[in-house]
Design an enzyme around this catalytic site. Structure first.
Site, short mmCIF file in Angstrom:
data_model
loop_
_atom_site.label_atom_id
_atom_site.label_comp_id
_atom_site.label_asym_id
_atom_site.label_seq_id
_atom_site.Cartn_x
_atom_site.Cartn_y
_atom_site.Cartn_z
N SER A 17 -6.32 13.03 60.29
CA SER A 17 -6.92 11.86 59.65
C SER A 17 -6.48 10.54 60.24
O SER A 17 -7.22 9.56 60.19
CB SER A 17 -6.61 11.88 58.14
OG SER A 17 -5.22 12.02 57.92
N TYR A 162 14.68 15.14 60.23
CA TYR A 162 13.47 15.11 61.05
C TYR A 162 13.73 15.76 62.41
O TYR A 162 12.96 16.63 62.87
CB TYR A 162 13.03 13.65 61.23
CG TYR A 162 11.82 13.46 62.08
CD1 TYR A 162 10.55 13.78 61.60
CD2 TYR A 162 11.92 12.95 63.38
CE1 TYR A 162 9.42 13.58 62.39
CE2 TYR A 162 10.81 12.75 64.16
CZ TYR A 162 9.55 13.07 63.67
OH TYR A 162 8.44 12.89 64.46
P1 NAP Z 1 1.04 9.41 60.71
O1 NAP Z 1 0.30 8.26 61.27
O2 NAP Z 1 1.95 9.22 59.55
O3 NAP Z 1 0.00 10.58 60.38
C1 NAP Z 1 0.48 11.78 59.85
C2 NAP Z 1 -0.67 12.74 59.70
O4 NAP Z 1 -0.16 13.96 59.16
C3 NAP Z 1 -1.73 12.23 58.77
O5 NAP Z 1 -2.99 12.62 59.24
C4 NAP Z 1 -1.40 12.94 57.46
O6 NAP Z 1 -2.54 13.14 56.66
C5 NAP Z 1 -0.90 14.28 57.98
N1 NAP Z 1 -0.07 14.99 57.04
C6 NAP Z 1 1.13 14.63 56.52
N2 NAP Z 1 1.58 15.56 55.69
C7 NAP Z 1 0.65 16.55 55.68
C8 NAP Z 1 0.55 17.79 55.03
N3 NAP Z 1 1.51 18.22 54.18
N4 NAP Z 1 -0.55 18.56 55.24
C9 NAP Z 1 -1.53 18.15 56.08
N5 NAP Z 1 -1.49 16.97 56.73
C10 NAP Z 1 -0.41 16.18 56.53
O7 NAP Z 1 1.96 10.09 61.83
P2 NAP Z 1 1.80 10.15 63.43
O8 NAP Z 1 2.73 9.15 63.98
O9 NAP Z 1 0.39 10.18 63.83
O10 NAP Z 1 2.51 11.56 63.66
C11 NAP Z 1 1.79 12.74 63.98
C12 NAP Z 1 2.77 13.77 64.47
O11 NAP Z 1 3.46 13.25 65.61
C13 NAP Z 1 3.85 14.11 63.45
O12 NAP Z 1 4.17 15.48 63.52
C14 NAP Z 1 5.03 13.29 63.92
O13 NAP Z 1 6.27 13.84 63.51
C15 NAP Z 1 4.85 13.35 65.42
N6 NAP Z 1 5.52 12.28 66.16
C16 NAP Z 1 5.22 10.97 65.92
C17 NAP Z 1 5.87 10.00 66.65
C18 NAP Z 1 5.62 8.52 66.45
O14 NAP Z 1 6.37 7.70 67.00
N7 NAP Z 1 4.57 8.12 65.73
C19 NAP Z 1 6.84 10.36 67.61
C20 NAP Z 1 7.11 11.71 67.82
C21 NAP Z 1 6.43 12.66 67.09
P3 NAP Z 1 -2.60 12.63 55.15
O15 NAP Z 1 -2.38 11.15 55.16
O16 NAP Z 1 -3.94 13.03 54.67
O17 NAP Z 1 -1.50 13.37 54.45
#
Ligand code: NAP
Length: 255
Positions: A17, A162
């Site tokens: 999303s 995390y």
């Molecule tokens: P984000 O903007 O917070 O988006 C998180 C996504 O995960 C949203 O689509 C959310 O949907 C979904 N989500 C959360 N809990 C969920 C659940 N229980 N079931 C299904 N969907 C769920 O985060 P992002 O930065 O895009 O991160 C995406 C991935 O990349 C994560 O695994 C994160 O740990 C990883 N990551 C991010 C970074 C960074 O710097 N941003 C760095 C390294 C790794 P809803 O809102 O509908 O719940």
């Protein structure tokens, strides 16, 4: 660049999303995948992802499920199979982080992080693997993090849960790649700091410190992760499995 690499194959992107997941949905749709866009709470954002997928000439559907729930994940797969067919490309991207001091972390928060980041990955891979093996085709990318490779040097006290969950995702993917090849390839991507909702509340000071230690001298954008994920799912990566690829502008380097 648009192509038909995936020829209508069904791609499930958890957490599609927003943020990184949305960029991955768009990238896979541009490569010809039919995209199942998963979310757990942000229905409007998921609809917006679908609109963008369609605007880019792709197609797909939105599926609500909390991936930390085995039953909800199973029901989502049933719905996707009924609507379109079996999942052949899987990106386990849904994840949560907590930036509060880990020394104060209640056990419930630890369990919630493990439950979404690790159990959620397990539920999705486990539900997909038998069909992928039976059809002799499956490609999986699990989204880990640089914090799953090396502890944060800047705020090591805030990312223990995390980072542990993301290390476990790397171990899980390696084991699955070994167990389920050659039918299924499983790889991880480990992003550094990417501009999304997850990181928007980070202090300017911390952000500047990270950029100062990053050879590429910038913060990442979701497309950086989406391009790498697309590559790992594509035929161009047919000899790559069980690996973890870092996209962090050089902040973290593997030996
Ligand atoms: P984000 O903007 O917070 O988006 C998180 C996504 O995960 C949203 O689509 C959310 O949907 C979904 N989500 C959360 N809990 C969920 C659940 N229980 N079931 C299904 N969907 C769920 O985060 P992002 O930065 O895009 O991160 C995406 C991935 O990349 C994560 O695994 C994160 O740990 C990883 N990551 C991010 C970074 C960074 O710097 N941003 C760095 C390294 C790794 P809803 O809102 O509908 O719940």
């Amino acid at each position: 660049m648009a192509n038909d690499e995936f020829g209508g194959r069904v791609a499930l992107v958890t957490g599609g999303s927003r943020g990184i997941g949305r960029a991955i949905c768009l990238r896979l749709a541009k490569a010809g995948a039919w995209v199942a866009i998963n979310h757990s709470a942000s229905a409007e954002a998921a609809d917006e992802t679908l609109e963008q997928v369609k605007a880019a000439g792709g197609d797909g559907q939105v599926y609500r499920a909390d991936v930390s729930s085995h039953d909800a994940t199973d029901a989502m797969y049933e719905a996707i199979e009924t609507d379109r067919g079996p999942v052949e490309l899987l990106v386990t991207n849904a994840g949560i982080a907590s930036f509060q001091d880990d020394v104060d972390m209640p056990i419930d928060l630890w369990r919630r992080i493990m439950s979404v980041n690790l159990d959620g990955t397990f539920h999705c891979v486990w539900r997909a693997k038998d069909g992928m093996r039976a059809r002799n085709y499956g490609r999986i990318v699990c989204v880990s993090s640089v914090n799953g490779i090396a502890p944060s040097r800047i705020r090591p006290d805030r990312l223990i849960a995390y980072g542990t969950s993301k290390s476990a995702v790397i171990g899980f993917a390696r084991n699955c790649a070994t167990a389920f090849g050659p039918a299924i390839r499983v790889n991880c991507v480990a992003p550094g700091l990417i501009d999304t909702d997850m990181t928007k509340d980070m202090s300017d000071d911390m952000r500047q410190q990270i950029v100062a230690h990053t050879p590429a001298a910038r913060v990442g954008v979701p497309q950086d992760v989406a391009e790498l994920t697309y590559f790992l799912l594509s035929d161009a990566a047919s000899f790559i499995t069980g690996q973890t690829y870092v996209t962090s502008g050089g902040l973290v380097t593997l030996p």
